[in-house]
Enzyme design. Structure first.
Site: not given
Length: 477
Positions: A234, A268
């Site tokens: 990720e 994020c």
């Protein structure tokens, strides 16, 4: 980068740690391998009992570990307490659901009869020692969303945490030890990034998961690929936030402020690019700008603070460069655009940046393509849904997305066409233990959380029972 706790609110170094040496790393690898051989044979009831105890301890520790997180990386302490509570919730969710998520699959006998099988099953078995390379921005949650499913599947974990959150990393090792996990089941490696390759290449490490920067992801993926080991990555995002004509603009603007400024803008999945239809642009821009301007910037240990410091001096410098490049190339600053004033002498050396809204963004600006890791929003005006979708997809990232609309045709279109791992309608992106989490394009691959996440680090084993095979399902009691 030294392994140290440096308070980002004032720049003070509070504690330094020595990196583990080669012999100490070897001891931890050996302990992990030994632990896996035994822990893999435990049943789901025992694993759930241990994880539930860890959740209980985390609840008891919530105030203290929240202050530790805030001291190490600067998030408002209210957000840190919420993060700890979310981790305990995820632990309990996996404790309750892991057995059903990893239940054997039973192909219908008629579907496998032509293979000569009397029966067949698919079993989910743990892979082994999993290396987790984790970032500082959610120093508990990023780890727990890997550790909870991995441990419930029967794996064991090695944590290489970010070098600026060593006390949080050590707390996590202690948490699982206090809960009663066997020695070696979850260990923290206080090492620099240069030590990751040797650990990942070690034959006792079965797979790796990384949340972090694109360069870090490329490095881990390359090493793991060379060793033919599974990875989940990720790598961040530049999430679009679409506001279309049928939206509740007032609510969309209020939510947008939270979506951008959460975790001091260092998330994020924070919305970063606000793409607004011209019919509602002026109203949204005014409400959003006022909301960002009104955020309270200050001491993250105070409950009244909305936005604390960035985690590092370099992080603030990187953000300043992006904003300065945009302004130099013609962007307009609706609010913020620099370091806040009036914070007082005790915070004068902290790494603060004012909540900022920029408009007039063009493809010539770095900020159009690069992720902004701080409380800076870019605001775009579009004439149609088609233009909004094209602009939303005009990014190397594809982690998540947000859409505000009450039009069913627009909803269906966005589900179909937005290039992202998630599409959140009339709300902000959030991770949840029951929903898979991850991205596409340069946001990485693989999934965390939900059933997808627990099966990432399992071997889907086909079991085929031919004639006269002992222990076939029909013979099992």
């Amino acid at each position: 980068m030294p392994i140290a706790t440096v308070n980002p609110a004032n720049g003070e170094t509070l504690r330094r740690f020595d990196a583990l040496g080669t012999a100490e790393i070897e001891q931890r690898l050996a302990a992990a391998a030994t632990a896996f051989r035994h822990y893999r044979t435990t049943g789901f009831d025992e694993r759930a009992r241990l994880l539930g105890l860890a959740a209980d301890l985390l609840d008891e520790d919530r105030q203290d570990i929240a202050r530790t997180m805030t001291t190490e990386m600067g998030k408002p302490v209210t957000a840190a307490r919420a993060e700890a509570a979310k981790c305990a919730k995820a632990m309990r969710w996996y404790a309750a659901h892991a057995e059903e998520l990893l239940a054997d699959e039973h192909p219908a006998p008629a579907d496998v009869a032509d293979s000569g099988a009397l029966a067949a099953r698919v079993h989910y078995r743990p892979l082994g020692v999993i290396l987790a390379v984790m970032p500082w921005n959610f120093p508990l949650w990023q780890v727990v969303r890997f550790a909870a499913p991995a441990l419930m599947a029967g794996n064991v974990g090695l944590l290489k945490h970010a070098s600026n959150v060593p006390q949080t990393a050590l707390y996590l090792e202690g948490l699982f030890r206090r809960a009663g996990y066997p020695a070696g089941c979850f260990q923290t490696l206080l090492v620099g990034s240069g030590a990751v390759e040797a650990v990942l290449r070690d034959s006792r490490v079965a797979a790796a998961t990384l949340t972090g920067s694109e360069p870090a992801g490329r490095s881990v993926a390359s090493i793991a690929g060379d060793e033919v080991k599974h990875t989940v990555l990720e790598l961040g995002g530049s999430d679009p936030y679409l506001v279309l004509p049928s939206a509740d603009v007032a609510r969309a603007a209020r939510t947008a402020v939270t979506a951008r400024a959460q975790n001091n803008g260092q998330s994020c999945i924070a919305a970063k690019r606000f793409i607004v239809h011209t019919e509602v642009y002026e109203e949204f821009a005014e409400r959003f700008t006022v909301g960002m301007r009104d955020l309270t910037v200050g001491d993250p240990m105070q409950d009244s603070t909305d936005v604390g410091p960035l985690s590092s001096e370099q992080g603030r410098a990187d953000l300043e460069e992006l904003v300065e490049d945009a302004v130099r190339r013609g962007a307009d600053v609706l609010c913020g655009g620099g370091r806040p004033e009036g914070l007082g002498p005790e915070l004068a050396n902290g790494w603060f940046y004012a909540p900022t809204v920029l408009t007039g963004i063009t493809p010539a600006m770095r900020i159009h393509r690069e992720e902004t890791f701080g409380p800076v929003a870019t605001l775009y005006r579009v004439e149609s849904l088609d233009e909004a979708v094209v602009l939303a997809n005009d990014s190397p990232f594809g982690l998540s997305s947000n859409v505000w609309t009450r039009d069913p045709d627009e909803t269906r279109r966005c589900v179909r066409d937005l290039e992202a791992g998630g599409v959140f309608f009339n709300g902000m992106t959030a991770s949840h233990p029951a929903l898979p989490f991850g991205g596409v394009k340069r946001s990485g691959y693989g999934r965390e959380l939900a059933g997808h996440g627990i099966r990432e680090f399992c071997n889907a084993t086909t079991v085929w029972y031919g004639p006269e095979a002992a222990g076939t399902p029909s013979q099992e009691t």
